[in-house]
Motif scaffolding. Sequence first.
Motif, mmCIF file in Angstrom:
data_model
loop_
_atom_site.group_PDB
_atom_site.id
_atom_site.type_symbol
_atom_site.label_atom_id
_atom_site.label_comp_id
_atom_site.label_asym_id
_atom_site.label_seq_id
_atom_site.Cartn_x
_atom_site.Cartn_y
_atom_site.Cartn_z
ATOM 1 N N ALA A 196 0.967 -1.168 -0.044
ATOM 2 C CA ALA A 196 -0.082 -0.134 -0.026
ATOM 3 C C ALA A 196 0.767 1.370 0.007
ATOM 4 O O ALA A 196 0.476 2.592 -0.624
ATOM 5 N N ALA A 197 2.149 1.380 0.287
ATOM 6 C CA ALA A 197 2.911 2.295 0.295
ATOM 7 C C ALA A 197 3.147 2.927 -1.033
ATOM 8 O O ALA A 197 3.748 3.915 -1.082
ATOM 9 N N LEU A 198 2.990 1.884 -2.001
ATOM 10 C CA LEU A 198 3.037 2.441 -3.450
ATOM 11 C C LEU A 198 2.102 3.263 -3.728
ATOM 12 O O LEU A 198 2.302 4.055 -4.623
ATOM 13 N N PHE A 199 1.038 3.459 -2.883
ATOM 14 C CA PHE A 199 -0.194 4.581 -3.209
ATOM 15 C C PHE A 199 -0.445 5.197 -1.779
ATOM 16 O O PHE A 199 -1.282 5.302 -1.071
ATOM 17 N N PRO A 200 0.619 6.428 -1.580
ATOM 18 C CA PRO A 200 0.724 7.055 -0.399
ATOM 19 C C PRO A 200 -0.697 7.755 -0.276
ATOM 20 O O PRO A 200 -0.820 7.979 1.074
ATOM 21 N N HIS A 201 -1.232 8.354 -1.102
ATOM 22 C CA HIS A 201 -2.349 8.999 -0.623
ATOM 23 C C HIS A 201 -3.870 8.370 -0.808
ATOM 24 O O HIS A 201 -4.884 9.130 -1.089
ATOM 25 N N VAL A 202 -3.747 6.880 -0.967
ATOM 26 C CA VAL A 202 -4.889 6.532 -1.126
ATOM 27 C C VAL A 202 -5.301 5.359 0.021
ATOM 28 O O VAL A 202 -4.677 5.016 0.786
ATOM 29 N N ALA A 203 -6.926 5.759 -0.014
ATOM 30 C CA ALA A 203 -7.431 5.016 1.379
ATOM 31 C C ALA A 203 -7.361 3.536 1.403
ATOM 32 O O ALA A 203 -7.020 3.044 0.152
ATOM 33 N N ARG A 204 -6.975 3.004 2.740
ATOM 34 C CA ARG A 204 -6.538 1.697 2.540
ATOM 35 C C ARG A 204 -7.661 0.864 3.544
ATOM 36 O O ARG A 204 -8.535 1.531 4.368
#
Length: 380
Positions: A196-204
């Motif tokens: 998920a760190a590849l998508f830093p501004h995306v909700a998880r």
Amino acid sequence: MSHPVLSAVPHSGRRPFVTIDGWALKSNWRHMANTAPGARTGAAVKAGGYGLGAPYVAKALFAAGCRDFFVAWAEEGAELRAALPGANTRIFVLQGLDGDAAAICREHRLVPVLSNLDDARIWQETGIGRLPAPAALQFETGMNRLGMDEADARKAAALARAGAFDVTLVMSHLASADHPASAQSEAQRHVFERIAALFPHVARSLANSAGVFRGRPYHFDLTRPGIALYGGETALDPSAALRPVATLYAQILQVRTAPRGEAAGYGATAKLERATRIATIGIGYADGYLRSSSGVTPLRPGEPAPEVSIGGRRAPVLGRVSMDLTLVDVTDLPEDLVVPGEVAEMFGAQIAIDETARRAGTIAYEFLTGLGPRVARLAV
Ligand SMILES: *Cc1c(COP(=O)(O)O)cnc(C)c1O
């Protein structure tokens, strides 16, 4: 109190029916929301709202405050969209895409969950010449079911950066959250955080019902409870605040005393060791009262027979469950309690669905989603 019938077929009261307690459903959703106060709380409403009727369930959860819904197939999403037209309600389709499913997602504003690069390319292609549409990405973190590994997640990230789609959510799914002693959940969480760190501004999003009860590190930005909303897996909830939602009833059609030495049901598996009063109940495996609920079954070593509740008293299933009928040993119940026309509760308010499921060698999910089309759904 009115009991609207949630199906087109009129309900005589003689065939089986399941009551759906909308207040309990909402209360359970709020409880899950309060258990994960830092996150949004969604709802898994796949398989027709776990067998209870997706439009009804979704509207009730919407009224409670839910705005994020998860279904398996695009067609389920289209049905749900008709019930939830609002612009700020998101409907996620978990099981990926082909061209037709992508078109359905476009038409009904559904958010596909892309679990591999084929999904991603299909969503990219249907978006050519249009504004980038939202998508969720699912990662492989140890379940080996659906999801992209880190290498494919990087490629998906590149596609998204090139304008193919907007990644609005990244997610994965826990395999063993219902076993608190298992170390798998923590291992999955670490892999999830890394990808998920590849998508830093995306909700998880990671947690299903059981994951919500694993505590704050599992909550991230959005939770996806299913079974807990419907009153299953209640033992996972330390505060014991979840309430039963579905109560399954069937009518007693006949009561008969059979002499000692006879047998009951198909295969004569139930040998009567005493004179036995037998209630014949109008529900069977075709209605979703599973055949593994039979009084004698090799599927269930060590578990006693499932019980039903009649007038607040419990009685065990006797012999094999058949397609349309189930036999119950009511010898120990007061005679005036057990008469034709009376109803028996198969599970729900008196007998926890988790108990019935365990005694049938399965889980509450299977009982709920297996409720057949002959079972009338009544909102209460
Ligand atoms: C079904 C499902 C859920 C809900 O799981 P419960 O165990 O019913 O809470 C959440 N996420 C995904 C991906 C699912 O398939």
